[in-house]
Design an enzyme around this catalytic site. Structure first.
Site, short mmCIF file in Angstrom:
data_model
loop_
_atom_site.label_atom_id
_atom_site.label_comp_id
_atom_site.label_asym_id
_atom_site.label_seq_id
_atom_site.Cartn_x
_atom_site.Cartn_y
_atom_site.Cartn_z
N THR A 15 0.81 -1.22 0.00
CA THR A 15 0.00 0.00 0.00
C THR A 15 0.84 1.26 0.00
O THR A 15 0.47 2.27 -0.62
CB THR A 15 -0.94 0.00 1.22
N SER A 56 0.85 -7.46 -0.98
CA SER A 56 1.42 -8.50 -0.13
C SER A 56 0.45 -9.65 0.14
O SER A 56 0.87 -10.71 0.61
CB SER A 56 1.92 -7.92 1.20
N THR A 87 1.23 -4.45 4.21
CA THR A 87 0.97 -4.77 5.61
C THR A 87 0.28 -6.11 5.81
O THR A 87 0.40 -6.71 6.89
CB THR A 87 0.13 -3.67 6.28
N ASP A 88 -0.44 -6.61 4.81
CA ASP A 88 -1.22 -7.84 5.01
C ASP A 88 -0.36 -9.00 5.49
O ASP A 88 -0.78 -9.77 6.36
CB ASP A 88 -1.95 -8.23 3.73
#
Length: 333
Positions: A15, A56, A87-88
């Site tokens: 992101t 991700s 971040t996932d």
């Protein structure tokens, strides 16, 4: 006179560097030019783009293999490496890298953002500044996550929010430090990090073809589904997220399936599905599960467990070696 540090930035996607497209947000290769304002001039930075850049949530073990190979090739040429990551699955990658590189002599810091750089109210600038500030810490020689003005140890980390800037935490461990532009570092706890690991259980190989499966116990028919899966899907390692202190129902089929997998030499790591849970020999209800051959995961969380078994399968680690790793990272009791 201080020598300017030279930092490599490996941009993997996520992101933080995304731009709007007709199909939604997608990684964009020009993040380096857009991020320069926030990187400051106190360090020399070299940008490297992963190929391909990914959201991700599309992370594969082949990506981990490529990034580990890149680190082995480039780490000696820099004072540290900053990895920009979606971040996932950032916590999965942070755990994997920390467990695969337990004898670092310089920092590897991961960060990303909940909102793209340039978006109103984005957390990306603070995350980038926090990450760069971490390279000024002389005692940081580990893999760490910098996020929302905090520094976290990689092993034991999890993503805990999609709604707020405080997206990560280490439920069993306090942050390694807090940072703000006005005051710098506060509440540093780097002394609580474990020392470099000896050679007994270091990862020397990585195999992107290993199959690590995760099962979470829930009341009802879930036990039958897990037993069926264990009987019919070939796995190289199994993570079982059980209740509380590592307890499970006394389901004969489930216990038999687990015992059969363990008898084949496949490690079954029993962890608690509670964020601050600890799988240990506490309740009689968990004794049948332990008798079936599972490894008590202690304070190990899902992200750490997946990374640990991925490396264990590739390197042929035995149960004592897996337990050694859990003890080293302060997870096993």
């Amino acid at each position: 006179m201080n020598t300017r540090k030279r930092i490599a930035i490996l941009y993997t996607g996520g992101t933080i560097g995304m731009m709007q497209t007709e199909h939604g947000l997608a990684p964009c290769a020009d993040l380096g030019s857009r991020a320069q304002t926030w990187l400051g001039g106190q360090m020399d930075t070299d940008w490297h783009l992963a190929a391909p850049l990914i959201d991700s949530s599309a992370l594969t073990l082949a990506d981990w293999q490529r990034w580990l190979a890149w680190l082995h090739q480039h780490l000696d040429n820099y004072d540290g490496v900053l990895i920009l990551h979606g971040t996932d699955t950032l916590a999965y990658s942070a755990n994997l890298l920390a467990l695969a590189l337990p004898a670092l002599t310089k920092p590897v810091v991961l960060t990303g953002a909940q909102w793209p750089l340039g978006a109103p109210g984005s957390d990306a600038p603070l995350n980038l500044q926090t990450a760069l500030a971490a390279f000024d810490l002389p005692d940081l020689k580990h893999v760490a996550i910098a996020f929302n003005g905090a520094l976290y140890r990689a092993v034991g980390s999890s993503k805990v929010s999609t709604e707020h800037a405080a997206g990560f935490a280490t439920p069993h461990f306090a942050p390694l430090g807090q940072w703000q532009p006005e005051s710098g570092w506060q509440q540093l706890r780097l002394h609580e990090l474990p020392p470099p690991l000896g050679h007994a259980a270091q990862a020397t190989a990585f195999n992107p073809a290993v199959n690590i499966v995760c099962h979470t116990l829930t009341p009802g028919a879930n036990s039958a589904m897990i037993a069926h899966s264990l009987q019919h899907f070939t796995a190289d390692g199994v993570v079982l997220a059980s209740y509380g202190h590592g307890n499970a129902p006394a389901d004969a089929d489930l216990l038999a399936a687990i015992a059969a997998v363990c008898a084949q030499g496949v490690p079954v790591l029993n962890i608690s599905q509670v964020a601050q849970g600890c799988a240990a020999a506490v309740y009689a209800q968990g004794s049948a599960l332990r008798a079936a051959g599972v490894i008590n995961g202690g304070k190990c969380n899902r992200e750490t467990a997946v990374a640990l078994l991925t490396l264990a399968a590739a390197n042929g680690w035995t149960q004592p070696q897996i337990e050694q790793m859990l003890r080293h990272w302060q997870l096993w009791v």
